[in-house]
Every structure is written in C-alpha cells, then in structure tokens.
Scaffold this motif. Structure first.
Motif, PDB file in Angstrom:
ATOM      1  N   ALA A 277      31.958  54.922  41.290  1.00 17.65           N
ATOM      2  CA  ALA A 277      30.908  54.393  40.309  1.00 17.65           C
ATOM      3  C   ALA A 277      29.516  54.514  40.970  1.00 17.65           C
ATOM      4  N   LEU A 278      29.022  54.300  42.080  1.00 14.46           N
ATOM      5  CA  LEU A 278      28.011  54.649  42.820  1.00 14.46           C
ATOM      6  C   LEU A 278      27.758  55.957  42.869  1.00 14.46           C
ATOM      7  N   ALA A 279      28.538  56.906  43.143  1.00  9.72           N
ATOM      8  CA  ALA A 279      28.432  58.210  43.101  1.00  9.72           C
ATOM      9  C   ALA A 279      28.049  58.811  41.675  1.00  9.72           C
ATOM     10  N   HIS A 280      28.629  58.397  40.751  1.00  4.18           N
ATOM     11  CA  HIS A 280      28.351  58.564  39.470  1.00  4.18           C
ATOM     12  C   HIS A 280      26.976  58.265  38.944  1.00  4.18           C
ATOM     13  N   SER A 281      26.363  57.059  39.218  1.00  2.00           N
ATOM     14  CA  SER A 281      25.176  56.600  39.083  1.00  2.00           C
ATOM     15  C   SER A 281      24.027  57.284  39.639  1.00  2.00           C
ATOM     16  N   VAL A 282      24.249  57.510  40.937  1.00  2.00           N
ATOM     17  CA  VAL A 282      23.091  58.084  41.884  1.00  2.00           C
ATOM     18  C   VAL A 282      22.991  59.623  41.248  1.00  2.00           C
ATOM     19  N   THR A 283      24.137  60.439  40.931  1.00  2.16           N
ATOM     20  CA  THR A 283      24.186  61.649  40.534  1.00  2.16           C
ATOM     21  C   THR A 283      23.386  61.746  39.079  1.00  2.16           C
ATOM     22  N   GLU A 284      23.607  60.707  38.297  1.00  2.00           N
ATOM     23  CA  GLU A 284      22.831  60.527  36.921  1.00  2.00           C
ATOM     24  C   GLU A 284      21.375  60.363  37.113  1.00  2.00           C
ATOM     25  N   LEU A 285      21.168  59.413  37.983  1.00  3.35           N
ATOM     26  CA  LEU A 285      19.690  58.971  38.207  1.00  3.35           C
ATOM     27  C   LEU A 285      19.103  60.107  38.885  1.00  3.35           C
ATOM     28  N   ARG A 286      19.504  60.663  39.852  1.00  6.93           N
ATOM     29  CA  ARG A 286      18.815  61.970  40.340  1.00  6.93           C
ATOM     30  C   ARG A 286      18.689  63.334  39.239  1.00  6.93           C
ATOM     31  N   HIS A 287      19.816  63.273  38.365  1.00  2.57           N
ATOM     32  CA  HIS A 287      19.529  64.229  37.272  1.00  2.57           C
ATOM     33  C   HIS A 287      18.296  63.877  36.346  1.00  2.57           C
ATOM     34  N   TYR A 288      18.249  62.543  36.092  1.00  2.00           N
ATOM     35  CA  TYR A 288      17.332  61.910  35.161  1.00  2.00           C
ATOM     36  C   TYR A 288      15.857  62.133  35.629  1.00  2.00           C
ATOM     37  N   TRP A 289      15.768  61.789  37.256  1.00  2.00           N
ATOM     38  CA  TRP A 289      14.344  61.914  37.801  1.00  2.00           C
ATOM     39  C   TRP A 289      14.267  63.478  37.687  1.00  2.00           C
ATOM     40  N   ARG A 290      14.856  64.253  38.248  1.00  2.00           N
ATOM     41  CA  ARG A 290      14.661  65.813  37.992  1.00  2.00           C
ATOM     42  C   ARG A 290      14.235  66.162  36.564  1.00  2.00           C
ATOM     43  N   GLY A 291      14.777  65.831  35.686  1.00  2.00           N
ATOM     44  CA  GLY A 291      14.364  66.161  34.385  1.00  2.00           C
ATOM     45  C   GLY A 291      12.711  65.467  34.121  1.00  2.00           C
ATOM     46  N   LEU A 292      12.792  64.090  34.550  1.00  2.00           N
ATOM     47  CA  LEU A 292      11.401  63.788  34.256  1.00  2.00           C
ATOM     48  C   LEU A 292      10.237  64.672  34.855  1.00  2.00           C
ATOM     49  N   GLU A 293      10.784  64.914  36.040  1.00  2.00           N
ATOM     50  CA  GLU A 293       9.550  65.714  37.067  1.00  2.00           C
ATOM     51  C   GLU A 293       9.365  67.048  36.305  1.00  2.00           C
ATOM     52  N   GLY A 294      10.501  67.697  35.376  1.00  2.00           N
ATOM     53  CA  GLY A 294      10.149  68.882  34.700  1.00  2.00           C
ATOM     54  C   GLY A 294       9.573  68.785  33.342  1.00  2.00           C
ATOM     55  N   ARG A 295       9.236  67.481  32.946  1.00  2.00           N
ATOM     56  CA  ARG A 295       8.522  67.331  31.599  1.00  2.00           C
ATOM     57  C   ARG A 295       7.215  67.253  31.709  1.00  2.00           C
ATOM     58  N   SER A 296       6.506  67.777  31.117  1.00  2.32           N
ATOM     59  CA  SER A 296       4.722  67.533  30.955  1.00  2.32           C
ATOM     60  C   SER A 296       4.612  66.307  30.541  1.00  2.32           C
ATOM     61  N   ASP A 297       3.497  65.846  30.999  1.00 10.97           N
ATOM     62  CA  ASP A 297       2.904  64.396  30.528  1.00 10.97           C
ATOM     63  C   ASP A 297       3.023  64.455  28.933  1.00 10.97           C
ATOM     64  N   GLU A 298       2.553  65.116  28.235  1.00  8.60           N
ATOM     65  CA  GLU A 298       2.428  65.229  26.847  1.00  8.60           C
ATOM     66  C   GLU A 298       3.835  64.969  26.305  1.00  8.60           C
ATOM     67  N   ALA A 299       4.880  65.594  26.616  1.00  8.54           N
ATOM     68  CA  ALA A 299       6.208  65.721  26.264  1.00  8.54           C
ATOM     69  C   ALA A 299       6.744  64.268  26.525  1.00  8.54           C
ATOM     70  N   LEU A 300       6.713  63.551  27.970  1.00  8.15           N
ATOM     71  CA  LEU A 300       7.126  62.374  27.920  1.00  8.15           C
ATOM     72  C   LEU A 300       6.482  61.276  27.278  1.00  8.15           C
ATOM     73  N   ILE A 301       5.191  61.419  27.103  1.00 10.53           N
ATOM     74  CA  ILE A 301       4.463  60.352  26.250  1.00 10.53           C
ATOM     75  C   ILE A 301       5.199  60.305  24.844  1.00 10.53           C
ATOM     76  N   GLU A 302       5.373  61.565  24.545  1.00 10.48           N
ATOM     77  CA  GLU A 302       6.002  61.733  22.981  1.00 10.48           C
ATOM     78  C   GLU A 302       7.483  61.004  22.819  1.00 10.48           C
ATOM     79  N   GLY A 303       7.989  60.813  24.368  1.00  6.53           N
ATOM     80  CA  GLY A 303       9.644  60.321  24.190  1.00  6.53           C
ATOM     81  C   GLY A 303      10.600  61.666  24.276  1.00  6.53           C
ATOM     82  N   ILE A 304      10.176  62.594  24.774  1.00 11.27           N
ATOM     83  CA  ILE A 304      11.094  63.760  25.080  1.00 11.27           C
ATOM     84  C   ILE A 304      11.448  63.628  26.630  1.00 11.27           C
ATOM     85  N   LEU A 305      12.671  63.078  26.573  1.00 12.17           N
ATOM     86  CA  LEU A 305      13.524  62.869  28.101  1.00 12.17           C
ATOM     87  C   LEU A 305      14.512  63.885  28.253  1.00 12.17           C
ATOM     88  N   PRO A 306      14.723  64.042  29.308  1.00  5.37           N
ATOM     89  CA  PRO A 306      15.889  64.651  29.956  1.00  5.37           C
ATOM     90  C   PRO A 306      17.325  64.296  29.563  1.00  5.37           C
TER      91      PRO A 306
END
Length: 170
Positions: A141-170
């Motif tokens: 369970a922990l491994a799954h969550s950490v993998t998903e959170l890392r994926h989410y973070w990498r996706g956030l890093e890859g989004r422009s500020d404008e896209a994030l503010i508009e709600g476009i998430l990974p």
C-alpha cells in the motif's frame, strides 16, 4: 457608492478550478483500494491534504500568478472545510478552531512534503505520516501511494503555471 459595492462584491476565486480537480484526484478509488488509505472522513482528508500540499508546493515555485494562486488554493480549502463542517452540524462557536486545526494539518503536510521534495526526508516516511498517520497498512500500500505521489509531483513539475491555475493536472 460604486466603490462601496466593489468592496462587498465577491470575486470568483482564481484557484477554484484547480481545487476542484485536486478534490477529484483525491476521490480516485486507487488511494483507498491499492493504497489502502482509510475510506473514512479522516482518511479522505489525509489524501486531499496530501495532494493539496504537493500542489501548493508546485505553485510556490512558480511565478507571481502561481504564488497568488497558492494563496487562493488555500482559501478554497478553508471555504470547503467550513462548508463540510457546517453540513456535519458543527456550529459557529467552535468553527474557527476546527477549521484552524485543519489548516494547520495542511500546513504541516506542506512542510513535510517540502523536505521530501528537497531530499531531506524520504518520500516513504512523509507518505507514512501524511496518508496513514504512521499506521501503514502494508508495504504494498505504501509503495503504491509513494509511486502515485511521485508521478503526481513529476506531472505538476511538467505543467506550466497557467495550466495548473486552470486546473489541468497530471
């Protein structure tokens, strides 16, 4: 009179679409099935606060509009928690204290995830506290969550500020 009307007019919160998308992410079943986060009010809050903390950290690292959206995102959280507590029958005399406690819990997660992102603490340790309050149901369970959170973070890093503010998430 017009200036007085502007003072009391409610402007739409620029971070509302982003907040709604983070809430949608927090409702995804995998957090509660494979990730085994408790499917309770507290467990759902933990998932939401964890995703909001990561999102807030990404916004803080952006430009002026992104940093302003970070504040607006917290305002959305406060409004939502106030509404949820009122629906649960919490009255005005204790509302401020309860909402303040929830905001504090979010702030604590922001600090913890900042340490994880900066490499000062492991993602596993922070996820264990942030999602499970150190009552980790299983290594898988922990491994799954950490993998998903890392994926989410990498996706956030890859989004422009404008896209994030508009709600476009990974």
């Amino acid at each position: 009179m017009k200036s007085l009307m502007r003072l009391f007019r409610s402007e739409p919160n620029v971070a509302r679409p982003l907040y709604e998308q983070v809430v949608a992410k927090a409702r995804q079943p995998h957090w509660y099935l494979a990730g085994q986060a408790p499917d309770t009010m507290e467990g759902r809050f933990s998932v939401l606060a964890t995703l909001l903390a990561l999102t807030d950290l990404r916004l803080e690292r952006g430009g002026d509009a992104s940093r302003k959206a970070s504040v607006a995102l917290t305002e959305c959280f406060v409004e939502d928690m106030d509404s949820q507590l009122r629906q649960d029958g919490v009255g005005d005399p204790v509302m401020g204290k309860k909402v303040g406690s929830l905001v504090g819990a979010l702030g604590g997660r922001v600090g913890a995830w900042r340490r994880a992102i900066d490499g000062a603490e492991s993602w596993e340790a922070v996820a264990g506290r942030s999602l499970y309050r150190e009552k980790i149901p299983s290594d898988d369970a922990l491994a799954h969550s950490v993998t998903e959170l890392r994926h989410y973070w990498r996706g956030l890093e890859g989004r422009s500020d404008e896209a994030l503010i508009e709600g476009i998430l990974p």
